[in-house]
Design a protein around this motif. Structure first.
Motif, short mmCIF file in Angstrom:
data_model
loop_
_atom_site.label_atom_id
_atom_site.label_comp_id
_atom_site.label_asym_id
_atom_site.label_seq_id
_atom_site.Cartn_x
_atom_site.Cartn_y
_atom_site.Cartn_z
N LEU A 83 162.04 44.07 69.26
CA LEU A 83 160.67 44.26 69.77
C LEU A 83 160.34 43.30 70.91
O LEU A 83 159.52 43.63 71.78
N HIS A 86 160.76 44.54 74.40
CA HIS A 86 159.65 45.36 74.92
C HIS A 86 158.35 44.57 74.95
O HIS A 86 157.27 45.16 75.11
N VAL A 88 156.72 42.87 72.50
CA VAL A 88 155.85 43.17 71.35
C VAL A 88 156.15 42.14 70.27
O VAL A 88 157.31 41.89 69.93
N ALA A 90 156.03 40.69 66.36
CA ALA A 90 156.10 41.23 65.00
C ALA A 90 156.03 40.09 64.00
O ALA A 90 156.70 39.07 64.18
N VAL A 101 152.52 44.45 63.89
CA VAL A 101 153.03 44.45 65.28
C VAL A 101 151.84 44.45 66.22
O VAL A 101 150.83 45.12 65.96
N THR A 103 150.66 43.90 70.69
CA THR A 103 151.08 43.79 72.10
C THR A 103 150.78 42.38 72.62
O THR A 103 149.99 41.64 72.03
N THR A 107 153.30 42.96 77.94
CA THR A 107 153.58 44.37 77.60
C THR A 107 153.10 45.28 78.71
O THR A 107 151.93 45.21 79.10
N ARG A 115 155.43 53.24 68.98
CA ARG A 115 156.83 53.26 68.51
C ARG A 115 157.10 52.08 67.58
O ARG A 115 157.84 52.22 66.60
N ALA A 116 156.50 50.93 67.88
CA ALA A 116 156.65 49.76 67.01
C ALA A 116 155.99 50.00 65.65
O ALA A 116 156.51 49.59 64.61
N ARG A 117 154.84 50.69 65.67
CA ARG A 117 154.17 51.05 64.41
C ARG A 117 155.05 51.96 63.57
O ARG A 117 155.19 51.78 62.35
N LEU A 119 158.27 52.10 63.67
CA LEU A 119 159.42 51.29 63.23
C LEU A 119 159.12 50.59 61.91
O LEU A 119 159.91 50.66 60.96
N LEU A 136 162.70 53.29 69.05
CA LEU A 136 162.26 52.65 70.30
C LEU A 136 162.78 53.38 71.54
O LEU A 136 162.34 53.10 72.66
#
Length: 381
Positions: A83, A86, A88, A90, A101, A103, A107, A115-117, A119, A136
């Motif tokens: 992450l 990108h 982000v 976590a 997660v 930003t 970012t 997409r992180a959510r 994941l 991702l």
């Protein structure tokens, strides 16, 4: 003037050429316009597309079950590393049992937080990190299908979920190969990761399985569709004529009653009025009899019934004293001349058997045989 005449027809020719081009474009097949060329990919979203970044910080959090705690502890550094590429952040909260997660100022991709959510949702649903990190990528999506509320009966739900997995996971593996998706069945959810077209098919198969439609039927149609997609001529045509049409065999038949009531034919006239007791007495003539006469008749009817019952009872008692019918005695048949034993023939057979040489040879016979064999060997020399 000469120049103006020469230049006059040029614009007309230009208009006609433009019309021809337009007609050619309209005559093109729609399939050519809809199909994506082989090898084409959407360009990746870079920092140049959004140099100023995002205006505000956005974050998502999700809870995870207790049994996932040990695995998430191990793989969390890898999640943070993936992450951070990108931009982000976590965080893993083991006290609350949640993953978050959010930003940062660096970012630039506005959709990466979604997409992180996804994941962290997949990690909470027992999907391995190696598969979950694929979300991702731009051409990969995920779908978490809730199947817990689709079937009320618990035993029936477990059976249908097992039917989706198949013996030793063979049905799930076949579905993965046909849809190019990774599928994970865990508890009351089915998690799928792959391209959008594959996820659509996976959702359809899972919901149909929960509705008591065996997944093998959908797998069969997917195999046929896969072969038809290879043919460029059939892309613009309907595939319904090639796909199998399955019929439901287990139709619930209504149980028929044992006693069937036959409906009478409809008549507009009402049924005849039943006769009363007085009408019956008038018809038989009992109505005009005296009370003493009626009483005598009743007593006679009772005595007649009693006499019948008595005779029946006496007959049943007498049955025990009736002797059973004896079988007739059969006379012994005289021995026929054909079945008589021939003693002379048996003696002859015994004599012949004695004369035959049975078993091992005697000592004298063995000596004679050995002498004959020695003579033969000497002659050969």
């Amino acid at each position: 003037m000469a120049t103006s005449k020469a230049n006059g027809p040029v614009p007309a020719a230009g208009k006609s050429g433009f019309r021809n081009q337009k007609q050619k474009q309209e005559n093109r097949d729609e399939s050519e316009l809809l199909t994506v060329p082989d090898g084409w990919k959407e360009p990746a979203f870079s920092k140049e597309d959004n140099p100023r970044g995002l205006l505000e910080e956005s974050s998502f959090a999700t809870l995870f079950p207790k049994y996932r705690e040990a695995y998430l502890k191990e793989c969390w550094p890898l999640v943070q590393k993936a992450l951070n590429e990108h931009h982000v952040n976590a965080t893993l909260d083991l006290i609350e049992g949640s993953m978050t997660v959010c930003t940062t100022k660096k970012t630039f991709d506005p959709y990466i937080i979604i997409r992180a959510r996804d994941l962290i949702k997949l990690l909470a649903r027992s999907v391995s990190f190696e598969q979950a990190v694929r979300i991702l990528q731009d051409d990969i999506a995920c779908d978490i299908i809730k199947i817990g509320s689709l079937v009320r009966n618990k035993e029936r739900f477990v059976k249908r979920r097992q039917r989706l997995i198949g013996p030793k996971g063979s049905t799930l593996k076949a579905l993965e190969l046909l849809t190019n998706c990774y599928i994970m069945v865990q508890g009351n959810t089915v998690s799928a990761i792959g391209p959008f077209s594959g996820l659509k098919e996976v959702r359809k198969v899972v919901l149909d399985t929960m509705k008591n439609i065996h997944p093998i039927y959908n797998i069969k149609t997917l195999m046929i569709k896969r072969e038809l997609a290879k043919d460029s001529e059939l892309r613009s045509q309907s595939w319904e004529r090639f796909l199998p049409q399955f019929k439901h065999k287990n139709v619930n038949k209504r149980k028929e009653p044992k006693k069937k009531t036959v409906k009478k034919e409809y008549t507009p006239f009402p049924p005849p009025q039943p006769e009363s007791q007085i009408d019956k007495e008038l018809a038989s003539g009992e109505y005009f009899l005296k009370a003493s006469q009626k009483k005598r008749q009743k007593m006679e009817a009772i005595k007649a019934k009693q006499a019948e019952a008595l005779t029946k009872r006496q007959e049943e008692r007498n049955k025990a004293f009736i002797p059973p019918k004896e079988k007739p005695v059969l006379k012994p048949k005289e021995a026929s001349t054909e079945t008589k034993i021939d003693v002379a023939a048996i003696k002859e057979k015994v004599k012949k058997a004695k004369n035959k040489k049975l078993g091992a040879l005697t000592a004298e016979e063995v000596k004679l045989k050995m002498e004959v064999d020695e003579k033969k060997k000497k002659k050969k020399k």
